[in-house]
Structure formats: structure tokens, C-alpha cells
Design a protein around this motif. Structure first.
Motif, PDB file in Angstrom:
ATOM      1  N   GLN A 161      25.528 120.632 -11.454  1.00  0.00           N
ATOM      2  CA  GLN A 161      25.717 120.481  -9.882  1.00  0.00           C
ATOM      3  C   GLN A 161      24.654 119.206  -9.470  1.00  0.00           C
ATOM      4  OE1 GLN A 161      28.177 122.071  -7.959  1.00  0.00           O
ATOM      5  NE2 GLN A 161      28.701 122.725 -10.057  1.00  0.00           N
ATOM      6  N   ASN A 163      23.193 117.244  -5.677  1.00  0.00           N
ATOM      7  CA  ASN A 163      23.174 117.265  -4.331  1.00  0.00           C
ATOM      8  C   ASN A 163      23.173 115.926  -3.803  1.00  0.00           C
ATOM      9  OD1 ASN A 163      22.791 120.192  -3.797  1.00  0.00           O
ATOM     10  ND2 ASN A 163      20.747 119.933  -3.805  1.00  0.00           N
TER      11      ASN A 163
ATOM     12  N   ALA B 349      26.917 126.215  -1.080  1.00  0.00           N
ATOM     13  CA  ALA B 349      28.402 126.604  -0.972  1.00  0.00           C
ATOM     14  C   ALA B 349      28.233 128.017  -1.328  1.00  0.00           C
ATOM     15  CB  ALA B 349      29.101 125.590  -1.890  1.00  0.00           C
ATOM     16  N   ASP B 356      21.551 124.267  -4.062  1.00  0.00           N
ATOM     17  CA  ASP B 356      22.818 123.472  -3.411  1.00  0.00           C
ATOM     18  C   ASP B 356      22.661 123.265  -1.975  1.00  0.00           C
ATOM     19  OD1 ASP B 356      25.233 122.430  -3.809  1.00  0.00           O
ATOM     20  OD2 ASP B 356      26.203 124.248  -3.122  1.00  0.00           O
ATOM     21  N   THR B 358      25.576 121.897  -0.417  1.00  0.00           N
ATOM     22  CA  THR B 358      26.710 121.537  -0.206  1.00  0.00           C
ATOM     23  C   THR B 358      27.203 121.967   1.257  1.00  0.00           C
ATOM     24  OG1 THR B 358      27.322 121.754  -2.490  1.00  0.00           O
ATOM     25  CG2 THR B 358      29.160 121.424  -0.902  1.00  0.00           C
ATOM     26  N   GLU B 361      25.397 120.012   4.162  1.00  0.00           N
ATOM     27  CA  GLU B 361      26.045 118.947   4.351  1.00  0.00           C
ATOM     28  C   GLU B 361      27.024 118.890   5.375  1.00  0.00           C
ATOM     29  OE1 GLU B 361      25.138 115.691   3.667  1.00  0.00           O
ATOM     30  OE2 GLU B 361      23.219 116.508   2.660  1.00  0.00           O
TER      31      GLU B 361
END
Lengths: 297, 462
Positions: A161, A163, B349, B356, B358, B361
Motif C-alpha cells: 500500500q 499513503n 481503511a 494506513d 486512507t 484522508e
């Protein structure tokens, strides 16, 4: 028409107004602002609040850019070190492949390549303020570890992943590149390439040493490609920082036009309103002095 | 023409001059009395007397009070309107500070800081200290909502106290008006002058207009005072006292003669306090609740869709509001942060790794997304600031404009009703001279009569 004999109310009203004008002028001089409360200019104040929010965002985008630049520069210099290490491995491999060395020399080269492999693994596990730089978004997990069953193998424990971090309204940059697309891509795995070089050197097989050296070269070019990503992103952040500082100047200039008092005008207003107040007070004092009673004997 | 008749005429003249001087003295004494309209003595010739009916003396026909009732009414109406605007702007001025761009812990600035903290966290999602910063920023937002809500409530409570106080003041005036009204009726019935009662009434009506607006009409009972909706306040010598009743909202409604007149009062300080309490502040409070409710709901829905630092599904960041009920009442005053640790912030997420960002954001993007109100969180605050600022600004400029009109009207009123010291001084000279002249005539007649009597009584040697 009969003239109003009691102008005191009139005078009081005029003095009130002159006093209010002077107070306002004095406040503008002392605060440097024409708008000090929402009721002074509701539209300007509402715009001011919206612009303050913009300033906060721009400041934050700038701060994001700064901290991101630090992270990316650390990652980039780490990769530079990896490249240096790999270049050393390639030159060692090239030396070993020319077939002029005895096994003792090859063994010592092999030991050096082994060291390079551990060094690269340690570089790939670099942290920045406690976060692993190359484990994708699993930043609390060390990306590379020696396989528990086969100590010659190195396993990737991060994820793939990336960011995204905001550096402008609706503008984001990728903040990281996972190790799986730098060091351990299939076909250009740094650790596999180094291990096969070690194995070939140990075996004294010139052909295999040559093949393994080529594999290290391929892996090196993958690392170089990753360096380009970091370099480009840092460049983007730098030019964005310039844009952000310009935008901040624009916003602050606009805010000035919304609420700032022009010092010269404000000072002039203060003098004028003071003169008006003094004149009104003097007039009030003068007119109430005279009466017919003064003249009747 | 006879001397006796002349004597009578002179005596009448003396009396008339005395009365005229009385009026002048009264005028001078009341130069600064509120509600006083200057007196003017109206003189008239009396019926002829004497043998040849040639002597006509002077008599005081009436002492007129120069009152312009239309002007008085117009001044009172303007006073009520100006007072309403003044009161409104004063009652709201404490609240607008919460909506100023320079207030450090305003909802707007804490919300900006909240989004900045989220942004900062996005550069390093696993940082414990940055997570704590977000939590602190969220707590600041919650307490800014609470502080602002409590400032509004306090302003409403203050206005409510003033409503009760104003009602008491109005009652005292209504009773005095009714009593004065009665006295005027009595004076009229007895054929006496009601000038001083009218002055008193005028002053009382003027005082009442500062507190509330009203309508007047005249009937056989004298003055009738009603609210704009026709609810009686004073009829003849009877006053209908205002009463206050606590409602479920915690504030007092105003009743007159059993009718709720709270929303009918649209002038004076009482009207101003009611408008501030039930109008501007009540609306602002409701909007603030909706704002808190919408904001908390938006953050919560993103928060519960992600995973926290420990991989658990996110839980609501703000407490309450109860998003299932859809009822935002009280949301601003009761909003708190539900999370106890920065680790509970759902940056990742659902099911994402701890690093992470996500979901973070998504939370950050709320900054530029419209709330249910149709504006972004920051713009919603700016809109509220505009609303309260504009209400105060309009009330202030209305008050200034009405003040200027009032000055004009008062000038006009004073030019008709006001006592001029110069004018009265000159009148005094005039009446003094006419008194002296009449006295001189009496003394002359006395001499003449004495001469005649001397002729009859003693004969000095002819």
C-alpha cells in the motif's frame, strides 16, 4: 415659526455622535483594524473567517510538505547507500567472474557480498521517527527479515500500500514506496540476486558468478528507478512550497484589504473627530451662557 | 363713565396680571420638567360696565397648555422603536464576540486546528503524539461549541430577567397612567383645569414608550391604552397589569388580561429583550445545535467506517449527538469527545494496516465538504458570524437613523411646547408693567375720590 428654546437634547445628541465617531477612530488607530467585531462589517468578517481557514490549510499544507520532504530525503539517501552497496557487490562479482582468482580469494569476496546483503537488509529496514520507510503502510512492521526455515532467504513482511498526503486543496502526493516494488520485485529481487552471487562465489563457478552479477545489476536498476520517484516527489514538494508561500501572501494581502485600517487615514480620522467633538462641546457651552435675565435690571 | 366702574376694571386688570404672572412663573419653574407643555394666558375683554357701558375690563379666559398631541404620539412611537433596536444590539453584543475572527478559541479556529491536526497525523499515521494532538483538537472543538452555546443561553437568561424587570416597571407606569386618567376625568367633571394632569400623563406615556409600544385612543372614559393587537392595558382609571409566566422553555411569557402578548410586543426595551431572547438568540442556538450535530455526525460516520491503530473498527469520535433520532436540540451544549485514546482514531481503511491513512484522508476531506446546512464546516461558522453581525449592525444603524428622526421631532415639539426663559422673562416684564399701570390707575382713582370726599366733608374756609 417659533424657535426651539431648548437645544440641550440636540447638543447632547450631537456630542454623542461626535464622541462615538472619536471612539471608533481611536479603536481603529489602536487595533490597526477597521473591523473589530462581526457587527462592524458582517460581510468582511465572514470573509475573514473563511480566509483564516484557508490560511490554516495553507500553513498545514506547508507543514505537510516540510515533514514529507524530510521523510522522502531520508528514504532517498538510504537508497543511495543501497546503490553504493550494490555497486560494490557488482564490482566484486565482476572481479570474481574473470576466473583468475583462487577459491580462497573467492571465499573472502563471498564473505564480503554476504556482509553487503545484511547491510542492504538493514538499510531496507531503515526507520524515520519510529516508522519503517519501506514496508508500505504497515509502518510498524520491519519490512525484511531472514526466513525462519531457510536462513539464506529474506522475506518481505510489509504490504504493497501507499499513503497519500495532502499538499494542496485536492492535491495529494504518494508519501512512500513499498519495499516490494524497490528491493523485492519478482525478477529483480536484491536479496535473491545477492544470495545467488554468494552461492556462485562459494562454488567458484565463473559463469554462475557472471549471471548472478548481472542479476544484481538488474536489481540495482530497480532501486535507481525508486530513487527517481523520491527525487521527483521532493522536487514537486519544493515547487509546491513556493506556490503555497505565494498563496499565503495573496490571502494575507486580501485579508488586509478586508479589515486593516490605513494608519494615515485612521490617524487623520481621529484628529478630525476630535476637532469635531471639541467644537461641539465649545458651541454647547457658549450658547447656553446667554439669557435675557443677564440684561434685565 | 364712573370712577367706581374704572376701579372695577383696574381690579380686574390687577387680577389678570397676577394670573398671567402666575402662568409665567409656572413656566419658568418647569423649564426642565419632563412632559411639561408651556402655559399661555388667553385674555379677553369683559362685558362693558358703568353708566354708559363704556368701561370694558380684562378677564383671563383660559390658561392654555400648548400641547401638540400628534407630535407627542409620533415621538413616543419613535422612542419605542429606537429603544427596541438599542436593546437588541446591546443584548446581542456579548454573543457576537464568540463569532469574531480574532477570538482564539472560537468554533471556527478550533475547527481549523482540528483539521490541521488530522493533516499532521496523515504524514505519520502511527505517531502516538500526533494521535493525541488530534484528540486534544477534537476536545477543543467540543468545548468551543459548549462555550458558545452557554454564552447564547446566558444572554437569553439575561434578556429573560430583563423581560420580568421591564414588566414590573411597565406595571408601575400603567397604574400611574390609569390614576392620572381618573384625575383628568374628575377635573373635567368639575370644570377644573386638567393642564397639570395632562403634563403628568404625557410624561408617563413617554416613559412607557421606552419600555413597550402601545396604541392610544380617546373615549368618554378618557384615554384607552391597548397593545398593537388590541389587548387592553389601561381603560379609563383601570389598569390591566402585565403578568409573567414561566414556560417549558425556561423563559417567561408576558400576559395582559389573560392574553399572551409576548409576541405582540414589538417596541421598547421589553420588545427588544423579547426579540433578542425568542428571535435572534433562539434561532442562533438552534443553528448552532444543528451545526454541532451535523459536524459530529459527519466525523463519526467516517470514523466508524475505518480501523483504529489496534485494527479495531472505529467508534464514534463525538458524544452524543444521537444521530439515530435526527433531533439536534441541545447538541451544541452537550457535545463531548467519546474517544479516550488517540489510538482509537480510525486513520486506516477498514482492515487496513496501522500506518494506513486512507480513512484519515476521508476525514480530512470533510473540511471542504458541505454539511447538511449546505456549507462547509468553516463556512457554516462564517455564515453564523455574518448573521449575528448583520443583525447587530442593522439594529445599530436603525437606532442611529431613528435617533436623528427623534431629534428632529423633539426639536419640533420643543419649539411648540418648550419653555423659553427669554420669552418668559420678557412676558414677566410685560405683566409687571401692566400690573403697575393698573395699580397706578387705582391710586389715581383713590386720589380723585379722596378729593371729592374732601369737598363734602370739610369746607376749608370758603
Amino acid at each position: 415659526m417659533r424657535v426651539n428654546p431648548n437645544f440641550s437634547y440636540d447638543m447632547v445628541n450631537l456630542m454623542d455622535q461626535a464622541q462615538a465617531a472619536e471612539n471608533k477612530a481611536a479603536q481603529q488607530v489602536s487595533t490597526g483594524r477597521t473591523v473589530n467585531l462581526p457587527s462592524d462589517n458582517p460581510a468582511a468578517e465572514a470573509a475573514m473567517i473563511a480566509e483564516n481557514s484557508q490560511v490554516a490549510s495553507v500553513d498545514q499544507y506547508t507543514s505537510n510538505s516540510d515533514s514529507l520532504t524530510d521523510v522522502l530525503n531520508t528514504a532517498n539517501s538510504t537508497l543511495s547507500s543501497v546503490v553504493t552497496e550494490l555497486q560494490r557487490a557488482i564490482s566484486l562479482g565482476t572481479e570474481g567472474a574473470n576466473g583468475t582468482m583462487n577459491q580462497t580469494d573467492l571465499d573472502s569476496i563471498s564473505a564480503e557480498v554476504s556482509d553487503i546483503k545484511s547491510e542492504v537488509m538493514s538499510l531496507a529496514n531503515t526507520t524515520y521517527s519510529g516508522q519503517y520507510l519501506f514496508s508500505g503502510t504497515a509502518t510498524t512492521t520491519a519490512p525484511y527479515a531472514v526466513d525462519s526455515t531457510d536462513p539464506t532467504q529474506v522475506d518481505y513482511n510489509g504490504n504493497s500500500q501507499q499513503n497519500a498526503v495532502q499538499i494542496g486543496t485536492g492535491l495529494t502526493v504518494k508519501a512512500n514506496l513499498p519495499g516490494s516494488s524497490i528491493f523485492s520485485q519478482s525478477g529483480s529481487n536484491v536479496f535473491t540476486a545477492l544470495q545467488s552471487l554468494v552461492t556462485a562465489l562459494d562454488a567458484g563457478d565463473s559463469t554462475a558468478i557472471g549471471t548472478a552479477t548481472n542479476a544484481v545489476s538488474t536489481a540495482l536498476s530497480a532501486v535507481s528507478t525508486a530513487q527517481v520517484f523520491y527525487g521527483n516527489t521532493v522536487n514537486e514538494l519544493t515547487s509546491n512550497a513556493t506556490f503555497l508561500s505565494e498563496e499565503k501572501v495573496n490571502i494575507t494581502t486580501y485579508q488586509d484589504t478586508l479589515v486593516s485600517a490605513d494608519t494615515a487615514t485612521a490617524a487623520t480620522n481621529l484628529t478630525q473627530s476630535n476637532t469635531a467633538l471639541t467644537a461641539t462641546i465649545e458651541a454647547a457651552a457658549k450658547v447656553s451662557q446667554e439669557s435675557l435675565l443677564d440684561y434685565l435690571k | 363713565m364712573g370712577l367706581t366702574a374704572d376701579l372695577n376694571v383696574s381690579v380686574q386688570s390687577l387680577l389678570a396680571s397676577t394670573e398671567a404672572m402666575d402662568a409665567t412663573t409656572t413656566n419658568l419653574a418647569n423649564t426642565n420638567t419632563a412632559g411639561y407643555a408651556r402655559r399661555v394666558v388667553v385674555l379677553e375683554e369683559t362685558a362693558p360696565s358703568g353708566l354708559d357701558q363704556s368701561s370694558t375690563g380684562v378677564d383671563v379666559k383660559t390658561i392654555e397648555s400648548l400641547r401638540d398631541t400628534v407630535l407627542d404620539l409620533s415621538i413616543n412611537a419613535n422612542t419605542a422603536e429606537q429603544k427596541l433596536n438599542d436593546t437588541l444590539s446591546n443584548a446581542l453584543s456579548g454573543v457576537q464576540v464568540e463569532f469574531s475572527d480574532t477570538t482564539t478559541n472560537s468554533i471556527g479556529s478550533t475547527m481549523d486546528s482540528f483539521f490541521s491536526a488530522l493533516q499532521e497525523l496523515s504524514t505519520s499515521p502511527t505517531s502516538t503524539s500526533l494521535r493525541s494532538d488530534v484528540l486534544t483538537a477534537a476536545q477543543n472543538v467540543a468545548s468551543a461549541f459548549q462555550t458558545t452555546a452557554s454564552t447564547i443561553t446566558q444572554a437569553q437568561q439575561q434578556a429573560d430577567k430583563s423581560v420580568v424587570q421591564n414588566t414590573t416597571d411597565a406595571n408601575s407606569l400603567l397604574q400611574q397612567i390609569a390614576a392620572t386618567n381618573g384625575e383628568i376625568q374628575t377635573a373635567k367633571a368639575l370644570g377644573q383645569s386638567d393642564n397639570s394632569d395632562q403634563d403628568q400623563l404625557s410624561s408617563l406615556l413617554s416613559q412607557l414608550s421606552s419600555i413597550m409600544n402601545y396604541q392610544t385612543s380617546n373615549s368618554s372614559d378618557g384615554l384607552t391604552l391597548t397593545t398593537s393587537g388590541g389587548v387592553p392595558l389601561v381603560v379609563g382609571s383601570k389598569a390591566y397589569s402585565l403578568t409573567t409566566q414561566l414556560t417549558s422553555s425556561g423563559f417567561n411569557d408576558v400576559y395582559a388580561n389573560g392574553t399572551n402578548i409576548t409576541s405582540i410586543i414589538s417596541g421598547g426595551s421589553l420588545g427588544g429583550y423579547i426579540q433578542a431572547r425568542d428571535g435572534t438568540l433562539a434561532t442562533l442556538g438552534t443553528q448552532l445545535d444543528q451545526y454541532a450535530y451535523d459536524f459530529a455526525g459527519a466525523v463519526n460516520s467516517v470514523q466508524t467506517a475505518g480501523s483504529d491503530a489496534n485494527g479495531n473498527t472505529g467508534t464514534a469520535m463525538f458524544n452524543p449527538p444521537d444521530t439515530t433520532s435526527g433531533n439536534s436540540a441541545g447538541a451544541a451544549s452537550s457535545i463531548t469527545v467519546a474517544l479516550t485514546s488517540g489510538q482509537q482514531i480510525a486513520a486506516a481503511a477498514s482492515g487496513g494496516a496501522s500506518g494506513d491513512d486512507t480513512n484519515l484522508e476521508k476525514m480530512i476531506s470533510l473540511q471542504n465538504k458541505d454539511l447538511a446546512s449546505g456549507a462547509t464546516p468553516s463556512d457554516t461558522f462564517a455564515n453564523l458570524s455574518y448573521d449575528i453581525g448583520n443583525t447587530i449592525s442593522q439594529a445599530t444603524s436603525n437606532s442611529t437613523a431613528l435617533g436623528n428622526i427623534l431629534t428632529q421631532l423633539q426639536n419640533q415639539q420643543s419649539s411648540v411646547e418648550g419653555v423659553s426663559v427669554d420669552e418668559e422673562s420678557s412676558n414677566l416684564v410685560l405683566y409687571e408693567r401692566s400690573y403697575q399701570a393698573a395699580a397706578k390707575v387705582i391710586s389715581t382713582i383713590d386720589t380723585l375720590m379722596g378729593n371729592i370726599l374732601d369737598v363734602g366733608v370739610s369746607n376749608p374756609g370758603y
